[in-house]
Design an enzyme around this catalytic site. Structure first.
Site, PDB file in Angstrom:
ATOM      1  N   GLU A 213       0.882  -1.181   0.000  1.00 15.48           N
ATOM      2  CA  GLU A 213       0.000   0.000   0.000  1.00 15.48           C
ATOM      3  C   GLU A 213       0.911   1.220   0.000  1.00 15.48           C
ATOM      4  OE1 GLU A 213      -3.378   0.223  -0.015  1.00 15.48           O
ATOM      5  OE2 GLU A 213      -3.744  -1.920  -0.050  1.00 15.48           O
ATOM      6  N   CYS A 247      -2.272   9.563   2.607  1.00 17.66           N
ATOM      7  CA  CYS A 247      -1.777   8.977   1.360  1.00 17.66           C
ATOM      8  C   CYS A 247      -2.655   9.333   0.161  1.00 17.66           C
ATOM      9  CB  CYS A 247      -1.647   7.474   1.495  1.00 17.66           C
ATOM     10  SG  CYS A 247      -3.177   6.684   1.991  1.00 17.66           S
TER      11      CYS A 247
END
Ligand code: NAD
Length: 467
Positions: A213, A247
């Site tokens: 990720e 993010c």
């Protein structure tokens, strides 16, 4: 705290625990999920305090984006787990007759979860929920950059689980490196691409599958046909959440020339509405996690034309929400993921001519760069929405808002290309930590001899079967 020399034994004892088969029992998995949910509730104050100490994270944000979503995900898993874990009968080709076929979900075994610092609680716990649901043992290595949260994760997990089943190993990269030398059945890593490559290399040594990720520069395109005030609020909210250290934060703004001035004015209004005249005094605005990141971000303030913000305070690692105009595609701020409260603005004239090599099409510019983790488009036009969805690639997309696609358990969350591989949340989390075993079960009452040697007279049947 565990010594690195103790890691191999810990891994071994978890493997032994897994071999008992205890984790395969669905009732056991549910019980563990319930226990964890309860312990997180008991520690809510400690968790939000730790997030404040490490990141200055406002309590509201801490609960919304770190604690409540873990509870929601747990409830979602508990509701669906029986169905997900069921053996699934599928059709069987006629030439296997008599037989039936099924897909059997089984846990991978032992998972390693390496967490980052920006949402340090939820990004360690959410993958763990998937690992538990799928029936795995797990070791979590939280980020050392947020030490208070790392400690609270260790407390919560220590109070909930037998360490032979699930445990936390705290520490810095030396600890992570030692963990990566061990053989796991899955490695789930969240963080930057540089370390992602280290993780993938180490996993390759043991042929261990990985979920990565990662991050990247997530563009936000703004067309003229929008509700300006609502768009401005949604963009500023997504950029300023956790002081931009998200993010999927909109990294930079691509705004149509026609609407730019109005949008900038509306964004300034939103900033005032959210944080008052001086965001440094707002209780609702977080701080930068470390001096290294503070120094990296202040370098960006030397470029372009700051139209709002730009103030900093090194001691408290405060950087005001900042809009920078007159930015070019070649500026340093456009080269790496910003990961802070700075929003560069690039204007464009035309969304069309998407695959043009030259010219100023924002779609072409996006496609010239690594695939982002998220992409945002503000436009009411169905055809523009379709165009951007079809002509760009990104881990996920929200249309006419920011961030929220990752909040749905129905939507797998993950990157593509350089923003990552694999996905989780909801069923995707269960899938990530599950092997789907294909099973064919033949019956004894008939044994057609067609496939057995000698083959001499059997070609005509082959022709019949595969004509
Ligand atoms: P980080 O520095 O906290 O590192 C992540 C983890 O990697 C930590 O646990 C750390 O100890 C470990 N680590 C560091 N060096 C290592 C090494 N040599 N070997 C093994 N492990 C090592 O996090 P970061 O990299 O600064 O995180 C920021 C990045 O993460 C940004 O790019 C952001 O976009 C991305 N991110 C992605 C997601 C997502 O869900 N896709 C979520 C959060 C952050």
């Amino acid at each position: 705290m565990l010594k690195t020399t103790e890691i191999p034994n810990l891994v071994k004892s978890q493997k032994e625990f897994f071999a008992t088969g205890k984790t395969k029992d669905i009732a056991f998995r549910k019980e563990q999920l319930e226990k964890l949910k309860k312990e997180i509730k008991n520690h809510q104050e400690a968790i939000t305090d730790a997030l404040f100490k490490d990141l200055g994270k406002p309590k509201f944000e801490a609960i919304l984006t770190e604690v409540a979503n873990c509870e929601e995900e747990t409830n979602y898993i508990l509701k669906h787990l029986d169905r997900w874990a069921k053996y699934k009968p599928v059709k069987t080709p006629l030439n296997f007759f008599p037989a039936n076929s099924l897909i059997v979900p089984e846990p991978l075994g032992q998972a390693l979860i390496i967490g980052p610092w920006n949402y340090p609680f939820q990004l360690s716990i959410l993958p763990l929920l998937g690992a538990i649901a799928a029936g795995n043992c797990a070791i979590i290595k939280p980020s050392e950059i947020t030490p208070n949260v790392s400690k609270v994760i260790a407390d919560v997990i220590g109070k909930t689980f037998d360490p032979n089943y699930i445990t936390v190993v705290e520490g810095d990269k030396t600890v992570a490196e030692e963990l990566l030398k061990q053989k796991f059945d899955h490695i789930f890593y969240t963080g930057g691409a540089r370390v992602g490559k280290i993780v993938m290399k180490a996993a390759a040594e043991n042929l261990t599958p990985v979920t990565l990720e990662l991050g990247g520069k997530s563009p936000c395109i703004v067309e003229p046909d929008i509700h300006i005030k609502h768009s401005a609020r949604r963009i500023i909210w997504g950029k300023c959440l956790n002081a931009g250290q998200t993010c999927v934060a909109p990294d930079y703004l691509l705004v149509h020339r026609e609407i730019k001035d109005q949008l900038v004015t509306a964004m300034k209004d939103s900033l005032k509405e959210f944080f008052g005249e001086n965001p440094a005094e707002s209780p609702d605005y977080a701080r930068i996690v470390s001096d290294r990141h503070f120094n990296r971000l202040t370098e960006f303030l030397k470029e372009g034309n700051i139209i709002v913000g730009g103030e900093t305070d090194a001691e408290s690692r405060y950087i005001a929400p900042t809009l920078i105009d007159e930015v070019s595609w070649n500026d340093a701020v456009m080269e790496e993921e910003i990961f802070g409260p700075i929003l560069p603005i690039i204007e464009y004239d035309d969304l069309e001519s998407a695959f043009a090599k030259h010219g100023r099409s924002p779609i072409a510019q996006i496609n010239d760069r690594p695939k982002p983790l998220a992409l945002y488009l503000f436009s009411k036009s169905k055809s523009k929405q379709k165009q951007v969805l079809q002509q760009t690639s990104a881990g996920g997309v929200t249309l006419n808002d920011t961030i929220i696609h990752l909040g749905s358990p129905e939507l797998p969350f993950g990157g593509v290309g350089e923003s990552g591989m694999g996905a989780y949340h909801g069923k995707a989390s269960f899938d990530t930590f599950t092997h789907y075993k294909s099973v064919t079960n033949r019956k004894f009452w008939l044994d057609i001899k067609l496939r057995y040697p000698p083959y001499a007279d059997k070609f005509k049947f082959l022709k019949f079967l595969f004509k």
